[in-house]
Design a protein around this motif. Sequence first.
Motif, mmCIF file in Angstrom:
data_model
loop_
_atom_site.group_PDB
_atom_site.id
_atom_site.type_symbol
_atom_site.label_atom_id
_atom_site.label_comp_id
_atom_site.label_asym_id
_atom_site.label_seq_id
_atom_site.Cartn_x
_atom_site.Cartn_y
_atom_site.Cartn_z
ATOM 1 N N ARG A 253 55.338 -3.159 54.666
ATOM 2 C CA ARG A 253 54.828 -2.863 53.319
ATOM 3 C C ARG A 253 53.442 -3.458 53.153
ATOM 4 O O ARG A 253 53.171 -4.565 53.622
ATOM 5 N N ILE B 19 53.065 -0.229 48.730
ATOM 6 C CA ILE B 19 53.455 1.009 49.382
ATOM 7 C C ILE B 19 54.018 0.680 50.754
ATOM 8 O O ILE B 19 53.596 -0.286 51.390
ATOM 9 N N PRO C 48 55.726 4.564 45.770
ATOM 10 C CA PRO C 48 54.991 3.313 45.603
ATOM 11 C C PRO C 48 55.460 2.575 44.354
ATOM 12 O O PRO C 48 56.085 3.160 43.469
ATOM 13 N N SER D 79 47.529 4.537 48.116
ATOM 14 C CA SER D 79 47.819 5.534 49.140
ATOM 15 C C SER D 79 47.600 4.920 50.518
ATOM 16 O O SER D 79 47.048 3.825 50.630
ATOM 17 N N ARG D 80 48.030 5.640 51.543
ATOM 18 C CA ARG D 80 47.908 5.106 52.902
ATOM 19 C C ARG D 80 47.468 6.211 53.837
ATOM 20 O O ARG D 80 47.730 7.392 53.611
#
Length: 122
Positions: free
Chosen positions: A31, A49, A56, A69-70
Amino acid sequence: QVQLAESGGGLVQAGGSLRLSCAASGRTFYRMAWFRQAPGVERQLVASIMWSGGAPFYAGSVKGRFTISRDNAKNTIYLQMNTLKPEDTAVYYCAASTLTTTATHDGQYAYWGQGTQVTVSS
């Protein structure tokens, strides 16, 4: 060697936007999160996230304004901050956890970036 490299802070007027980035390297995390700390205030979880997916988490004060965001390919997370308010002014920290349970406290994150200042003027 674990590194969390943050970028994107700065000065913005109220109502404006900023995007923070955090590039992670050195090991695999479960995480990632953004925390913030204003002078005289305890460090606060802003958003988190999981690399594997799932919804999330957002603190109530930023829900609807901030988006975490990722990008798994780049090992990078982002925090898009819109409709910024003076009370969002703080040092923002990227953090990483290897715990597979819910992690909402800063003590549950073992790795930290150096922090980036976000200042919102009124």
